[in-house]
Design a protein around this motif. Structure first.
Motif, PDB file in Angstrom:
ATOM      1  N   GLU A  14    -106.161  32.034 -68.734  1.00 62.48           N
ATOM      2  CA  GLU A  14    -105.428  31.111 -67.855  1.00 62.48           C
ATOM      3  C   GLU A  14    -105.618  31.517 -66.388  1.00 62.48           C
ATOM      4  O   GLU A  14    -105.799  30.659 -65.515  1.00 62.48           O
ATOM      5  CB  GLU A  14    -103.935  31.093 -68.216  1.00 62.48           C
ATOM      6  CG  GLU A  14    -103.181  30.151 -67.304  1.00 62.48           C
ATOM      7  CD  GLU A  14    -101.713  29.979 -67.647  1.00 62.48           C
ATOM      8  OE1 GLU A  14    -101.252  30.534 -68.658  1.00 62.48           O
ATOM      9  OE2 GLU A  14    -101.043  29.261 -66.879  1.00 62.48           O
ATOM     10  N   LEU A 172    -103.281  23.679 -67.932  1.00 61.23           N
ATOM     11  CA  LEU A 172    -103.288  25.135 -68.149  1.00 61.23           C
ATOM     12  C   LEU A 172    -102.319  25.563 -69.250  1.00 61.23           C
ATOM     13  O   LEU A 172    -102.440  26.654 -69.803  1.00 61.23           O
ATOM     14  CB  LEU A 172    -102.940  25.887 -66.855  1.00 61.23           C
ATOM     15  CG  LEU A 172    -103.942  25.746 -65.706  1.00 61.23           C
ATOM     16  CD1 LEU A 172    -103.512  26.596 -64.509  1.00 61.23           C
ATOM     17  CD2 LEU A 172    -105.338  26.155 -66.150  1.00 61.23           C
ATOM     18  N   PHE A 175    -103.496  27.139 -72.465  1.00 63.96           N
ATOM     19  CA  PHE A 175    -103.839  28.559 -72.609  1.00 63.96           C
ATOM     20  C   PHE A 175    -102.662  29.369 -73.145  1.00 63.96           C
ATOM     21  O   PHE A 175    -102.807  30.541 -73.437  1.00 63.96           O
ATOM     22  CB  PHE A 175    -104.265  29.147 -71.255  1.00 63.96           C
ATOM     23  CG  PHE A 175    -105.604  28.628 -70.787  1.00 63.96           C
ATOM     24  CD1 PHE A 175    -106.782  29.175 -71.283  1.00 63.96           C
ATOM     25  CD2 PHE A 175    -105.689  27.581 -69.885  1.00 63.96           C
ATOM     26  CE1 PHE A 175    -108.014  28.695 -70.871  1.00 63.96           C
ATOM     27  CE2 PHE A 175    -106.917  27.093 -69.466  1.00 63.96           C
ATOM     28  CZ  PHE A 175    -108.085  27.648 -69.959  1.00 63.96           C
ATOM     29  N   ARG A 176    -101.483  28.721 -73.178  1.00 61.64           N
ATOM     30  CA  ARG A 176    -100.292  29.487 -73.611  1.00 61.64           C
ATOM     31  C   ARG A 176     -99.940  29.251 -75.076  1.00 61.64           C
ATOM     32  O   ARG A 176     -99.023  29.885 -75.590  1.00 61.64           O
ATOM     33  CB  ARG A 176     -99.093  29.103 -72.727  1.00 61.64           C
ATOM     34  CG  ARG A 176     -99.205  29.730 -71.344  1.00 61.64           C
ATOM     35  CD  ARG A 176     -98.205  29.139 -70.379  1.00 61.64           C
ATOM     36  NE  ARG A 176     -98.899  28.673 -69.192  1.00 61.64           N
ATOM     37  CZ  ARG A 176     -98.583  27.597 -68.478  1.00 61.64           C
ATOM     38  NH1 ARG A 176     -97.557  26.842 -68.831  1.00 61.64           N
ATOM     39  NH2 ARG A 176     -99.281  27.270 -67.428  1.00 61.64           N
TER      40      ARG A 176
END
Ligand code: PA5
Length: 328
Positions: A14, A172, A175-176
């Motif tokens: 990220e 983004l 990415f978590r």
């Protein structure tokens, strides 16, 4: 770099993506005048950025045509209405440098690299310009920085709404997502088989990434097949395969409205395992797929007890090519 830091770099994707958004939005290049085509050129872990944009082009509408070239030559004339995006993490890949030489005097050029000859040559050949990538990684580890840097560059220079800074920042969150369960399930299902990854646009880049990650990181041979083309040839021989193969269908939600995918599923039926991509939009689904691919390949490398970091055959190929070029 050892196996642990290889994995830690993927865990930090990220921040590399964020870096890419910032760097790509900062770089100043002369981009006035009309651009009719964008031609992405690069090999392997860098060249896959072109496949990402080809997937996007199958879903969104760009104000220019998108091409992706994997080789040393663009097989048509280019002009000042073309932007050639040269992708090479090392900046020293012969095939990509050869395209730089082909187009430097006729097309607009954007180099995306961490250094090497590509950076020095583009600096010495204005108006060619460059996005500089973080140093000290491998091409396949820097994928998010490359993808997001180029997306941010295109958004800033051509006002592309689906690549706006807000949209990129919001993607983004992909990415978590915790992928542990999916990774373990997929790795267990692949282990001991030759996987054949089927995909349709706009998800072909994920199948390609899976094939490349399995080869480079896990040293496992696999192949990819694109729907509908594979339905006109490959499927005829699948029935006869004697080796230990397994068919995986790589798909996100746009695949399921596709008539070709429906026909594919009817023909192959329950012989298919699915790799389903999660995400609120196409970019998030693709990022999900690239992360899944990286972690599956690491899981498989540890099951097969191989080192994901070393790519000895690729290194040997590059040295041989360099030697052959020097001798000629
Ligand atoms: O992932 C890799 O290491 C390779 O596929 C490389 O990307 C490929 O060899 C091209 O090198 P580079 O990305 O430095 O141009």
């Amino acid at each position: 770099m050892d196996e642990r830091s290889f994995r830690e770099h993927i865990d930090r994707w990220e921040s590399l993506a964020l870096n890419g958004i910032n760097e790509g939005g900062k770089v100043e290049c002369e981009m006035d005048g009309r651009i009719k085509r964008i031609i992405f050129a690069g090999m392997g872990g860098s060249g896959i950025v072109g496949d990402f944009f080809l997937d996007l082009a199958h879903h969104y509408s760009f104000p220019f045509d998108i091409y992706s070239v994997k080789g040393d030559y663009i097989p048509f004339p280019v002009s000042s209405e073309d932007l050639v995006v040269l992708l090479s993490y090392s900046g020293d890949t012969m095939e990509t440098l050869s395209i730089f030489n082909q187009v430097r005097e006729t097309a607009r050029v954007l180099a995306v690299t961490s250094g090497g000859m590509l950076l020095s040559l583009s600096m010495a050949s204005p108006p060619a310009c460059a996005i500089k990538l973080s140093k000290g990684l491998f091409p396949r580890l820097d994928l998010p920085e490359m993808l997001y840097a180029v997306s941010s560059f295109l958004s800033k220079n051509f006002g592309i709404r689906f690549l706006s800074r807000e949209r990129l920042l919001s993607s983004l969150s992909a990415f978590r997502l915790d992928l542990r369960e999916e990774v373990l399930n997929a790795a267990r299902s692949i282990f001991g088989y030759f996987p054949i990854f089927f995909a349709s646009r706009p998800y072909a880049s994920v199948a390609l990434r899976l094939k490349n990650d399995l080869s480079e990181n896990s040293k496992i041979y696999s192949s990819i097949e694109i729907i509908p083309e594979a339905m006109h040839n490959t499927i005829e021989s699948l029935w006869k395969l004697r080796n230990n193969h397994k068919i995986f269908f790589v798909a996100g939600r746009h695949a399921f409205g596709d008539i070709f995918v429906r026909a594919f599923s009817e023909v192959l039926g329950d012989r298919i395992d699915k790799v389903l991509l999660r995400g609120d939009d196409l970019i998030s689904e693709l990022i999900y797929g690239y992360r899944l691919s990286a972690y599956i390949s690491l899981e498989l490398s540890s099951l097969s007890k191989v080192n994901p970091v070393k790519t000895e055959a690729i290194d040997r190929y590059k040295m041989s090519l360099k030697k052959i070029l020097e001798e000629n």
